[in-house]
Design a protein around this motif. Structure first.
Motif, PDB file in Angstrom:
ATOM      1  N   ASP A  45       1.589   5.457 -10.685  1.00  0.00           N
ATOM      2  CA  ASP A  45      -0.267   5.294 -11.232  1.00  0.00           C
ATOM      3  C   ASP A  45      -0.586   4.303 -12.962  1.00  0.00           C
ATOM      4  O   ASP A  45       0.992   4.250 -12.996  1.00  0.00           O
ATOM      5  CB  ASP A  45      -0.369   7.088 -11.165  1.00  0.00           C
ATOM      6  N   CYS A  46      -1.301   4.222 -12.567  1.00  0.00           N
ATOM      7  CA  CYS A  46      -1.401   2.648 -13.582  1.00  0.00           C
ATOM      8  C   CYS A  46      -2.998   2.665 -14.008  1.00  0.00           C
ATOM      9  O   CYS A  46      -4.386   4.018 -12.682  1.00  0.00           O
ATOM     10  CB  CYS A  46      -1.315   1.504 -13.363  1.00  0.00           C
ATOM     11  N   LEU A  47      -3.931   2.065 -14.905  1.00  0.00           N
ATOM     12  CA  LEU A  47      -5.148   2.148 -14.275  1.00  0.00           C
ATOM     13  C   LEU A  47      -5.939   1.641 -13.834  1.00  0.00           C
ATOM     14  O   LEU A  47      -6.721   2.443 -13.159  1.00  0.00           O
ATOM     15  CB  LEU A  47      -5.798   1.204 -15.569  1.00  0.00           C
ATOM     16  N   GLU A  48      -5.074   0.897 -12.259  1.00  0.00           N
ATOM     17  CA  GLU A  48      -6.737   0.694 -11.377  1.00  0.00           C
ATOM     18  C   GLU A  48      -5.932   1.655 -10.680  1.00  0.00           C
ATOM     19  O   GLU A  48      -7.560   2.006 -10.169  1.00  0.00           O
ATOM     20  CB  GLU A  48      -5.770  -0.085 -10.466  1.00  0.00           C
ATOM     21  N   THR A  49      -5.021   2.839 -10.377  1.00  0.00           N
ATOM     22  CA  THR A  49      -5.302   3.859 -10.293  1.00  0.00           C
ATOM     23  C   THR A  49      -6.087   4.789 -10.411  1.00  0.00           C
ATOM     24  O   THR A  49      -6.817   6.002 -10.171  1.00  0.00           O
ATOM     25  CB  THR A  49      -3.542   4.299  -9.130  1.00  0.00           C
ATOM     26  N   LEU A  50      -5.417   5.909 -12.207  1.00  0.00           N
ATOM     27  CA  LEU A  50      -6.461   6.511 -12.384  1.00  0.00           C
ATOM     28  C   LEU A  50      -8.116   6.381 -13.081  1.00  0.00           C
ATOM     29  O   LEU A  50      -8.760   6.936 -12.772  1.00  0.00           O
ATOM     30  CB  LEU A  50      -5.980   6.800 -13.325  1.00  0.00           C
ATOM     31  N   GLU A  51      -8.182   5.452 -12.996  1.00  0.00           N
ATOM     32  CA  GLU A  51      -9.385   5.081 -13.856  1.00  0.00           C
ATOM     33  C   GLU A  51     -10.752   4.196 -12.865  1.00  0.00           C
ATOM     34  O   GLU A  51     -12.101   5.018 -12.396  1.00  0.00           O
ATOM     35  CB  GLU A  51      -9.514   3.902 -15.402  1.00  0.00           C
TER      36      GLU A  51
END
Length: 98
Positions: A45-51
């Motif tokens: 998970d990263c900004l692209e998935t989480l945010e």
């Protein structure tokens, strides 16, 4: 449904379609009430998935008529994933170097 998230400028003016944000809105408008989203091209998970998916994507789906949005977490540090990755690395390294 399948959609594509990242729009890379280096790929040119158009990216692979359908775009995730557009598809999430369309699903809500078409009467889909419950949606589970998995992002198989990300192992962590990263900004692209989480945010982008987990926050903005949820908002777009709900605002378009959806009711329940579940983001399925990436593999992250799941023990089975880590063990499998170690095996792949061992298989890929010359003997005695891992």
């Amino acid at each position: 449904s399948v959609a594509f998230q990242s729009r890379l400028a280096a790929a040119g003016p158009k990216w692979i379609e359908p775009y995730t944000d557009v598809e999430l809105k369309e699903l809500g408008k078409r009467g889909v009430k419950r949606l589970a989203v998995v992002v198989p091209s990300f192992t962590v998970d990263c900004l692209e998935t989480l945010e982008e998916i987990g926050i903005r994507g949820r908002e777009e789906f709900i605002e378009s008529g959806g009711e329940e949005f579940t983001l399925i977490p990436c593999l992250n540090s799941n023990d089975r994933w880590v063990e499998g990755l170690v095996e792949i690395m061992k298989d890929s390294c010359p003997m005695g170097t891992f």
